[in-house]
Design an enzyme around this catalytic site. Structure first.
Site, PDB file in Angstrom:
ATOM      1  N   PRO A  84     -12.414  -8.558 -14.798  1.00 15.51           N
ATOM      2  CA  PRO A  84     -13.483  -7.926 -13.795  1.00 15.51           C
ATOM      3  C   PRO A  84     -13.218  -8.731 -12.548  1.00 15.51           C
ATOM      4  CG  PRO A  84     -14.454  -8.699 -15.959  1.00 15.51           C
ATOM      5  CD  PRO A  84     -13.071  -9.043 -16.143  1.00 15.51           C
ATOM      6  N   LYS A  85     -12.862  -9.854 -12.319  1.00 16.92           N
ATOM      7  CA  LYS A  85     -12.672 -10.478 -11.075  1.00 16.92           C
ATOM      8  C   LYS A  85     -11.912  -9.809 -10.224  1.00 16.92           C
ATOM      9  CE  LYS A  85     -12.685 -15.287  -9.237  1.00 16.92           C
ATOM     10  NZ  LYS A  85     -13.982 -15.695  -9.215  1.00 16.92           N
ATOM     11  N   THR A  86     -10.608  -9.433 -10.437  1.00 13.91           N
ATOM     12  CA  THR A  86      -9.769  -8.953  -9.927  1.00 13.91           C
ATOM     13  C   THR A  86      -9.904  -7.399  -9.691  1.00 13.91           C
ATOM     14  OG1 THR A  86      -7.951  -8.922 -11.490  1.00 13.91           O
ATOM     15  CG2 THR A  86      -7.765 -10.671  -9.929  1.00 13.91           C
ATOM     16  N   ILE A 121       1.721  -6.563  -5.533  1.00 21.20           N
ATOM     17  CA  ILE A 121       1.528  -6.330  -4.133  1.00 21.20           C
ATOM     18  C   ILE A 121      -0.024  -6.649  -3.758  1.00 21.20           C
ATOM     19  CG2 ILE A 121       3.222  -4.665  -3.892  1.00 21.20           C
ATOM     20  CD1 ILE A 121       1.072  -2.436  -3.784  1.00 21.20           C
ATOM     21  N   PHE A 157       0.743  -1.239   0.019  1.00 21.46           N
ATOM     22  CA  PHE A 157      -0.097  -0.045   0.041  1.00 21.46           C
ATOM     23  C   PHE A 157       0.812   1.269   0.070  1.00 21.46           C
ATOM     24  CE2 PHE A 157      -1.961  -3.361   2.955  1.00 21.46           C
ATOM     25  CZ  PHE A 157      -2.830  -3.665   2.023  1.00 21.46           C
ATOM     26  N   GLN A 199     -10.420  -5.228  -6.566  1.00 24.33           N
ATOM     27  CA  GLN A 199      -9.580  -3.900  -6.114  1.00 24.33           C
ATOM     28  C   GLN A 199     -10.320  -2.787  -5.647  1.00 24.33           C
ATOM     29  OE1 GLN A 199      -6.254  -2.601  -6.469  1.00 24.33           O
ATOM     30  NE2 GLN A 199      -6.278  -4.973  -5.890  1.00 24.33           N
ATOM     31  N   GLY A 253      -6.864   0.821  -8.598  1.00 26.20           N
ATOM     32  CA  GLY A 253      -6.844   0.317  -7.155  1.00 26.20           C
ATOM     33  C   GLY A 253      -6.903   1.387  -5.982  1.00 26.20           C
ATOM     34  N   GLU A 254      -6.156   2.792  -6.557  1.00 25.75           N
ATOM     35  CA  GLU A 254      -6.488   3.538  -5.508  1.00 25.75           C
ATOM     36  C   GLU A 254      -7.934   4.354  -5.618  1.00 25.75           C
ATOM     37  OE1 GLU A 254      -2.113   5.030  -4.599  1.00 25.75           O
ATOM     38  OE2 GLU A 254      -2.297   4.119  -6.613  1.00 25.75           O
TER      39      GLU A 254
HETATM   40 MO1  MOS Z   1       0.804   3.274  -3.593  1.00 25.93          MO
HETATM   41  S1  MOS Z   1       0.215   4.427  -1.971  1.00 25.93           S
HETATM   42  O1  MOS Z   1       0.806   4.038  -5.035  1.00 25.93           O
HETATM   43  O2  MOS Z   1       1.906   2.158  -3.279  1.00 25.93           O
END
Ligand code: MOS
Length: 734
Positions: A623-625, A457, A231, A629, A695-696
């Site tokens: 779509p699953k992953t 990650i 993260f 996210q 993700g973010e």
């Molecule tokens: Mo992230 S906060 O871009 O590892």
């Protein structure tokens, strides 16, 4: 598309659930020794004595490293004049509580830990400053990040405006608490270093260690096959990798060192302590006429940490008059670091709560207010968006949520004894792309090997890269072997900023184009080939043949073709770069986030019972992953809004809750209905795959949406995160 856009299970899923997946501290090496850190018990001052004699005599101890006996490593490292990187064990100076001051190395972990307790340290102590809020007046702009000039005339627009909100918003220090603690296993052989590290950026660790030990980068091999969450906490090199490598070199054995959970609270950065002041104004129709945004965050005494605090206030909504100011306060704490959706989630918490407050003054529905101020072009630059399906996100998610049934009156909706609140906020994130390389090897047996040094990650990079390679090579995903997380593989950027699929995926795509061209060139050597006159764009690879797109019966079998020329495999290593075309557009990902909370008026407890989130982030590869996210983002938002906060005893600059018993994060029981929807965008500008960061994005608006829902439920506006029961009860909830 045969594989892109279809649900696929994680290719590494079975390895992970069966324990076959090896994390940095799990590589078995013979004759392994163990390191254990001793941390400073003061925040500021100097070590006056450090006595390791008893520790050295303890059972199994190989060596105790302190600033007194560590060779002077760590040459001047990159960074501006403001950045004097912290280098552990290089001096007796103490710059934060929890700073490593010794490493005990022993035959077993228990022996190393025991020895570390026998080290006797005395200090000369100075009074630390760790409270941002007592030091706001000392906040300064740094050279590294000056605010852009104001847009329009804020003061003139603000003063006469009929509707205004001016408020302060606080977000405490928050710590990434990945399930995998940080750690590394290192060994030296013939002057070359191999290190299994928990990292988001293996090349950066490689170059840093090469500089530290004055060897060529190629003599350092950094391996990060799996990461149990990071993260941002492994986005930059933490202090332990050079310590582990040093210990391994000095004791001439492989050494492993892993943080304890407590040590993770000072062993890497954290989301900075954040104070924000927002002033916004609107006319009678709800049109924003002025936005002023000031953000002050803490940094350390030895580095200037900054995040992009300007973007949100300047670009999310249409507004002619905008001023932003971003400042740092120096504290005797470690340096902050990026933590999931850095800056954006913090800024949006302030701005989206202020907008919600404004909606009650205006008596305009909060969703409607956002639509009134919808930015059709980038308000800062006037550029068109390469794509922006936010309007569709609002309407789709609102419909699913049932937003039209919302009673606008705070404290008007109930479920039995519980107060019900509905809140909304907007999410934004970039659609970044960084230079990245990947190598694709297409083999005559109809399989392919793909490599890139990126890490995974948790978002599902192994799987998504497999899908991209399979799609464009025309092979079943089972025929693709994708490997990552090794500095021997082609260079890729850090896995961060939600840019991996755009960056590394584009590199794989580029390499496949070149492989197709190589194969076509081979085919064309035969003048009678059905593809003799074809261009590379006229043909596609599918199921082991090269075929004409316009006539699927015109094919060349690739295994036969390669055999004919005695070639085992064709390969290409490709570096993809962001296209200059992107400069002509405003580029970003957007989402609409609707939240329901239920609040117990007697206990002050808040449950997020429903989240409906619609995201527009280009093309969805898997779509699953992808849903995982976004769901993860929403859950993170629940933690940020309701639970997370690192408590610091400012008398000693010491963290009071460095355990998962005291630092709360959401658990399964806190995650109720979370539904994520994608509004796919067809964007040919962002990158050849048409993908944006996701993700973010899933986190960005959630804390604001929850705070807004809590206000709607209770009539109480909490502007200081986390929204814990005591804050609601103190304000007269019952
Ligand atoms: Mo992230 S906060 O871009 O590892």
């Amino acid at each position: 598309m045969r594989y892109i856009g279809k649900e696929m299970r994680r290719v590494d899923g079975i390895a992970k659930v069966t324990g076959r997946a090896k994390y940095a501290a799990e590589f078995e090496l013979s004759n392994l020794a163990y390191g254990y850190l001793t941390l400073s018990e003061i925040a500021k001052g100097t070590i006056t004595s450090i006595d390791t004699s008893e520790a050295e005599r303890a059972p199994g101890v190989l060596q105790i490293f302190t600033h007194l006996n560590v060779p002077k490593l760590f040459p001047a490292l990159p960074g501006g004049p403001d950045n004097k990187e912290f280098r552990p064990l290089m001096s007796p100076k103490i710059v934060f509580n929890g700073q490593p001051i010794a490493v005990a190395v022993a035959n077993t972990f228990e022996q190393a830990r025991y020895a570390s307790q026998l080290i006797k340290v005395t200090y000369s102590q100075e009074k630390p400053v760790t409270d941002l809020r007592t030091a706001i007046d000392s906040a300064k702009e740094t050279n590294a990040q000056k605010s852009p000039p104001p847009r329009g005339r804020l003061a003139i627009a603000y003063a006469p405006a009929p509707f205004k909100v001016e408020q302060e918003y606080n977000i405490p220090v928050e710590h990434h608490n990945p399930i995998e603690p940080h750690g590394a296993t290192a060994f030296w052989k013939d002057g070359k270093l191999t290190i299994f590290d928990k990292s988001q950026n293996v090349y950066q660790v490689r170059d840093y260690l090469a500089q530290t030990f004055k060897i060529v980068p190629e003599d350092v091999n950094v391996i990060t096959l799996f990461v149990g969450g990071a993260f941002g906490s492994s986005l930059t090199v933490n202090y332990y990798p050079p310590l582990v490598a040093l210990a391994a070199r000095e004791v001439k054995r492989p050494v492993r060192l892993v943080y304890t959970r407590r040590q993770m609270f000072t062993g890497h950065g954290y989301r900075p302590d954040t104070w924000q002041k927002v002033a916004i104004a609107a006319d009678e129709d709800g049109k924003l006429t002025a936005i002023s945004h000031r953000a002050v965050i803490n940094t350390s005494t030895f580095e200037n940490y900054f995040e992009d605090y300007f973007k949100v206030a300047r670009t999310v909504y249409k507004c002619p008059n905008v001023e932003t100011l971003y400042q740092n306060v120096v504290t005797d704490l470690p340096t902050p670091v990026a933590m999931r959706a850095p800056a954006a989630v913090s800024n949006m918490f302030a701005l989206e709560c202020a907008l919600d407050e404004l909606s009650y003054q205006l008596k305009i529905d909060p969703l409607e207010l956002r639509l009134i101020n919808y930015a059709e072009t980038d308000p800062e630059t006037g550029k068109p968006f390469s794509s922006k399906a936010l309007r569709e996100c609002y309407s789709l998610a609102a419909e699913k949520f049932g937003w039209r049934n919302r009673n606008p009156e705070p404290r008007s909706m109930r479920d039995g004894d519980l107060l019900v609140g509905w809140g909304v906020a907007t999410g934004i994130w970039g659609a970044f792309q960084r230079p990245a390389s990947a190598k694709v090897v297409y083999k005559s047996d109809g399989t392919a090997h793909v490599t890139s040094s990126t890490t995974d990650i948790g978002p599902g990079t192994y799987t998504v890269m497999t899908i991209i390679a399979a799609e464009h090579l025309g092979l079943d995903p089972a025929k693709i072997k994708f490997e990552l997380g090794n500095s021997l593989y082609p260079k890729a950027p850090a896995q961060g900023g939600s840019w991996t699929t755009a960056s590394v995926g584009s590199a794989i795509y580029g390499a496949v184009q070149n492989i197709r061209k190589q194969l076509l060139d081979l085919a064309k050597k035969d003048a009678s080939s059905p593809l003799a006159t074809a261009d590379v764009d006229d043909v596609e690879m599918i199921d082991g043949v090269l075929r004409l797109k316009s006539d699927a019966s015109e094919t060349v079998d690739l295994s036969e073709l390669l055999r004919k020329f005695g070639i085992e495999e064709v390969e290409d290593t490709y570096q993809s770069n962001p296209s200059p075309e992107r400069e002509k557009y405003a580029i970003g990902a957007h989402s609409a986030q609707f939240v329901e909370v239920k609040v117990d008026p007697q206990l002050g407890t808040v449950h997020v019972t429903r989240v409906i989130e619609a995201s527009a982030c280009g093309k969805i590869m898997n779509p699953k992953t992808s849903h995982s996210q976004e769901i993860g983002g929403a859950i993170w938002g629940i933690g940020m809004a309701l639970m997370e906060g690192t408590e610091i005893d400012h008398r000693y600059g010491r963290i009071l809750n460095p355990t998962l018993a005291d630092y709360h994060v959401p658990v399964h029981a806190d995650a109720h209905q979370i539904e994520t929807i994608f509004v796919e965008e067809d964007d040919k500008i962002v990158n050849p795959l048409g993908v944006k960061g996701m993700g973010e994005l899933g986190l960005v608006g959630i804390p604001a949406a929850i705070a807004n829902a809590v206000f709607h439920a209770t009539g109480i506006r909490v502007r200081d995160l986390p929204i814990t029961p005591d804050k609601l009860l103190k304000r007269g909830l019952a």
